[in-house]
Design a protein around this motif. Structure first.
Motif, mmCIF file in Angstrom:
data_model
loop_
_atom_site.group_PDB
_atom_site.id
_atom_site.type_symbol
_atom_site.label_atom_id
_atom_site.label_comp_id
_atom_site.label_asym_id
_atom_site.label_seq_id
_atom_site.Cartn_x
_atom_site.Cartn_y
_atom_site.Cartn_z
ATOM 1 N N LEU A 372 -1.556 -5.538 5.134
ATOM 2 C CA LEU A 372 -2.146 -4.288 4.896
ATOM 3 C C LEU A 372 -2.875 -3.603 6.325
ATOM 4 C CD1 LEU A 372 -3.780 -4.521 1.206
ATOM 5 C CD2 LEU A 372 -1.794 -3.642 1.944
ATOM 6 N N THR A 373 -3.499 -4.578 7.052
ATOM 7 C CA THR A 373 -4.205 -3.865 8.248
ATOM 8 C C THR A 373 -2.889 -3.587 9.341
ATOM 9 O OG1 THR A 373 -4.350 -6.286 9.123
ATOM 10 C CG2 THR A 373 -6.149 -5.357 7.882
ATOM 11 N N LYS A 374 -1.670 -4.565 9.228
ATOM 12 C CA LYS A 374 -0.830 -4.083 10.189
ATOM 13 C C LYS A 374 0.102 -2.689 9.677
ATOM 14 C CE LYS A 374 0.133 -9.106 11.312
ATOM 15 N NZ LYS A 374 1.067 -10.126 11.138
ATOM 16 N N ILE A 375 0.082 -2.518 8.477
ATOM 17 C CA ILE A 375 0.562 -1.140 8.148
ATOM 18 C C ILE A 375 -0.081 0.092 8.686
ATOM 19 C CG2 ILE A 375 1.273 0.386 5.954
ATOM 20 C CD1 ILE A 375 1.757 -2.433 4.351
ATOM 21 N N ALA A 376 -1.569 -0.268 8.322
ATOM 22 C CA ALA A 376 -2.212 0.705 8.915
ATOM 23 C C ALA A 376 -2.340 1.035 10.207
ATOM 24 C CB ALA A 376 -3.753 0.490 8.366
ATOM 25 N N GLU A 377 -2.097 -0.219 11.089
ATOM 26 C CA GLU A 377 -2.088 0.109 12.567
ATOM 27 C C GLU A 377 -0.605 0.699 12.839
ATOM 28 O OE1 GLU A 377 -2.354 -4.053 13.644
ATOM 29 O OE2 GLU A 377 -4.725 -4.167 13.397
ATOM 30 N N LEU A 378 0.521 0.112 12.206
ATOM 31 C CA LEU A 378 1.917 1.010 12.550
ATOM 32 C C LEU A 378 1.725 2.345 12.324
ATOM 33 C CD1 LEU A 378 4.270 -1.743 11.140
ATOM 34 C CD2 LEU A 378 3.885 -1.034 13.379
ATOM 35 N N ALA A 379 1.319 2.840 11.213
ATOM 36 C CA ALA A 379 1.218 4.072 10.675
ATOM 37 C C ALA A 379 0.382 4.990 11.748
ATOM 38 C CB ALA A 379 0.125 4.186 9.521
ATOM 39 N N GLU A 380 -0.798 4.475 12.128
ATOM 40 C CA GLU A 380 -1.656 5.162 13.101
ATOM 41 C C GLU A 380 -0.749 5.148 14.671
ATOM 42 O OE1 GLU A 380 -5.283 3.121 13.334
ATOM 43 O OE2 GLU A 380 -6.135 4.444 11.797
ATOM 44 N N ALA A 381 -0.048 4.021 14.865
ATOM 45 C CA ALA A 381 0.709 4.020 16.368
ATOM 46 C C ALA A 381 1.884 5.189 16.316
ATOM 47 C CB ALA A 381 1.311 2.499 16.519
ATOM 48 N N HIS A 382 2.536 5.631 14.944
ATOM 49 C CA HIS A 382 3.418 6.488 14.992
ATOM 50 C C HIS A 382 3.097 7.874 14.287
ATOM 51 C CE1 HIS A 382 5.603 2.767 14.870
ATOM 52 N NE2 HIS A 382 6.628 3.224 15.492
ATOM 53 N N GLY A 383 1.704 7.962 14.783
ATOM 54 C CA GLY A 383 1.378 9.318 14.453
ATOM 55 C C GLY A 383 0.576 9.666 13.224
ATOM 56 N N SER A 384 0.556 8.669 12.166
ATOM 57 C CA SER A 384 0.107 9.152 10.953
ATOM 58 C C SER A 384 -1.321 8.756 10.801
ATOM 59 C CB SER A 384 1.050 8.383 9.896
ATOM 60 O OG SER A 384 0.605 8.476 8.610
ATOM 61 N N GLY A 385 -1.915 9.262 9.806
ATOM 62 C CA GLY A 385 -3.459 8.625 9.506
ATOM 63 C C GLY A 385 -3.567 8.473 7.948
ATOM 64 N N ARG A 386 -2.293 8.784 7.063
ATOM 65 C CA ARG A 386 -2.280 8.643 5.775
ATOM 66 C C ARG A 386 -1.268 7.977 5.226
ATOM 67 N NH1 ARG A 386 -1.963 14.633 3.365
ATOM 68 N NH2 ARG A 386 -0.009 14.934 4.684
ATOM 69 N N VAL A 387 -1.530 6.934 4.211
ATOM 70 C CA VAL A 387 -0.500 6.319 3.541
ATOM 71 C C VAL A 387 -0.619 6.338 2.048
ATOM 72 C CG1 VAL A 387 -0.234 4.580 5.229
ATOM 73 C CG2 VAL A 387 -1.892 4.418 3.693
ATOM 74 N N ARG A 388 0.090 6.222 1.055
ATOM 75 C CA ARG A 388 0.325 6.354 -0.297
ATOM 76 C C ARG A 388 1.074 5.160 -0.935
ATOM 77 N NH1 ARG A 388 -2.498 9.920 1.320
ATOM 78 N NH2 ARG A 388 -2.400 12.289 1.025
ATOM 79 N N THR A 389 0.393 4.816 -2.214
ATOM 80 C CA THR A 389 0.986 3.828 -3.172
ATOM 81 C C THR A 389 1.786 4.423 -4.211
ATOM 82 O OG1 THR A 389 -1.071 3.841 -4.073
ATOM 83 C CG2 THR A 389 -0.785 1.985 -2.632
ATOM 84 N N THR A 390 2.349 3.893 -4.967
ATOM 85 C CA THR A 390 3.373 4.507 -5.703
ATOM 86 C C THR A 390 3.232 3.663 -7.141
ATOM 87 O OG1 THR A 390 5.404 3.238 -5.709
ATOM 88 C CG2 THR A 390 5.110 4.994 -3.914
ATOM 89 N N VAL A 391 3.798 4.316 -8.210
ATOM 90 C CA VAL A 391 3.628 3.626 -9.416
ATOM 91 C C VAL A 391 4.970 2.667 -9.471
ATOM 92 C CG1 VAL A 391 2.631 5.639 -10.588
ATOM 93 C CG2 VAL A 391 5.026 5.489 -10.651
#
Length: 565
Positions: A372-391
């Protein structure tokens, strides 16, 4: 002439008169608690247990917890005791709760609408690593669950979550639980209407309020304006589904009374159109009906679906309008059938602002804190500050510039988080299972992951959408009745007559296009070891016999029991 003597009147038959207790509906004046759950809720509101957790239990330890708090009120704050290791599925229904309880908890982090900032995701990952032995599961209701939580650590965990705008408030219990929403609300090019504002207002006004903190049972909400119908609205207590009204424009079609478990029911339309600004008021009206008219006598009949089934949609709408809203609702159209077979947003998709979102598939929702922390880091490294979960137990990174998309997809794949999954990786879902759940009979998560690998190896050419949902018990947390292939965990006999873990098979369930429940083939049960062989056999037969464009669910509904065995 003497009169003929008359026979004496027969002695009156004495009938035992029993006092009719009704269904425990408050609106009918039945306030006397009729079961243990109703009693402990009357004794003290579940929300009040937080103070005892912070001031007593976290300081004195597990053994100091009152039983009605431990197995009741603590759920109001997202805490369930987890299963003691080493207890096999045959003991699930035999042992007393205190024999099944481990001295650790599952903690459910509430994520309304599936919306997370990268900072929030990073904090959940850090909490997982520090307090939960690295565990983390993405649920099919957009939450994240952690395990191995000690009561001593709960106040510190709450402090960290609340510092970044997260909570566990009413994540469990007889309350309005997480409000699921379209994970691409406000960004999808094809969106009918963005329901985010309604989700936020409901959360801010009503979650944690004692107005609705004592419901007959749990209450599930879905709000989505996506034409993909991406929140499983058919199986929620209340759902607001995006539609375009021919006169009033975009708004929501109102559904009530859906739910699964051991007595599944598809929700029904009330035929009412609700504008965005009125969604919170209408939502409160539906919850109010459940609170006041819901059945509290028997826990097995305490979900809204039973009241809706008894009343019918016409009476339910009338009571909602007359007693709770004090005004009529506008009639409105039904949602159109989705054009896409997948509703999970996996893959690369253009946003309305020209950027892209990338949906990817963990294995059956199981991740870990470090990931989870790596996903957050990857998202930020690629310009994103937002993630989502799905059903569907998936995740999405939003706001990625086109030049960054391929790099992000490759980086996620290196974490075994593929944006280009096989139908088996994409369509297999599993509940918590016997590893942690006190209700479970069989293992699910590892079984699901191994099944994905086997099916990818055996039938790599299979490219049809297929859902395989694995549940550890009859309660259907993994939605087995509405899957193409639903697997309900139970103990079965193998070829040598030994009792082993296995599954009852449900075939041909569906949501969306033609919502309905899968059929149970008479006597069809498979052991866990036989599962890959069985599914391979059925899917190959489907490939051979299907008509042009036919979905698995349609084929499974029309074909013979022999072909499904």
């Amino acid at each position: 002439m003497a009169a003929t003597p008359q026979k004496p009147d027969a002695a009156p038959v004495r009938r035992k008169v029993s006092r009719h207790r009704g269904e425990g509906q408050w609106a009918a004046g039945h306030f006397t608690p009729l079961n243990g759950n109703e009693q402990f809720k009357k004794d003290d509101d579940g929300l009040n247990v937080r103070t005892r957790i912070e001031t007593i239990y976290s300081k004195r330890g597990f053994d100091s917890i009152d039983p009605n708090d431990l197995r009741g009120r603590m759920r109001w704050w997202g805490l369930y005791t987890q299963r003691k290791p080493g207890i096999d599925g045959g003991k699930t229904a035999i042992l007393e709760p205190e024999e099944l309880d481990d001295k650790y908890f599952m903690l459910r982090v509430r994520i309304d609408g599936g919306r997370l900032t990268t900072r929030q995701l990073q904090v959940i990952g850090e909490i997982s690593q520090e307090f939960a032995r690295g565990t983390a599961d993405i649920t099919d209701r957009q939450n994240i669950q952690l395990h191995w939580i000690r009561i001593e650590d709960v106040p510190a965990i709450w402090d960290r979550l609340e510092a970044v705008g997260l909570s566990t408030t009413e994540a469990c219990g007889d309350t309005p639980r997480v409000i699921i929403g379209s994970p691409v609300a406000g960004i999808a090019e094809d969106e009918i209407i963005d329901g985010t504002r309604a989700i936020d207002e409901i959360h801010d006004r009503f979650i944690g309020s004692k107005e609705f903190s004592n419901l007959p049972r749990k209450f599930k909400t879905a709000i989505s304006g996506s034409p993909l119908l991406d929140v499983a609205h058919e199986i929620n207590d209340v759902a607001f589904v995006g539609v375009e009204h021919p006169e009033h424009g975009p708004g929501f079609d109102l559904w009530v009374g859906g739910g699964l478990s051991t007595n599944p029911k598809i929700g029904v339309r009330l035929g009412a159109w609700v504008p965005l600004d009125e969604v919170p008021e209408v939502w409160a009206g539906v919850v109010g009906i459940f609170r006041d008219y819901g059945y509290r006598r028997l826990r097995t009949r305490a979900r809204l679906k039973f009241l809706v089934a008894d009343w019918g949609p016409e009476k339910f709408r009338q009571v909602l309008q007359d007693e709770y809203l004090k005004r009529p609702l506008a009639d409105g159209p039904a949602p159109a059938a989705p054009v896409e077979r997948w509703r999970d947003h996996v893959g690369v998709h253009r946003q309305r602002d020209g950027r892209f979102y990338v949906g990817f598939a963990p294995r059956v929702g199981r991740v870990d804190g470090a990931t989870l922390t790596k996903i957050a880091e990857l998202a930020e490294a690629h310009g994103s500050g937002r993630v989502r979960t799905t059903v569907e137990q998936k995740m999405i990174v939003l706001d990625v510039e086109e030049a960054q998309v391929e790099s992000l997809v490759e980086a996620l794949a290196a974490l075994d988080l593929t944006a280009k999954p096989s139908p088996f990786r994409r369509g297999t879902m599993a509940c918590t299972g016997i590893e942690y759940c006190k209700l479970a009979i069989v293992e699910t998560k590892q079984r699901g992951s191994a099944l994905i690998d086997e099916l990818e190896r055996r039938i790599p050419e299979f490219d049809e959408p297929i859902t395989i949902n694995i549940n550890g018990c009859p309660n259907a947390c993994a939605r087995i009745q509405v899957a193409d292939i639903g697997l309900k965990g139970q103990l079965v006999l193998d070829g040598d007559g030994n009792q082993v873990e296995g599954y009852q098979v449900h075939l041909g369930g569906a949501l969306g296009l033609e919502a309905g429940f899968g059929r149970k083939v008479r006597g069809l049960k498979v052991t866990s070891d036989e599962l890959p062989d069985y599914i391979e056999r059925v899917l190959k037969r489907f490939q051979e016999e299907r008509e042009e464009g036919e979905r698995f669910a349609a084929w499974a509904t029309r074909t013979s029991e022999e072909a499904l065995s």
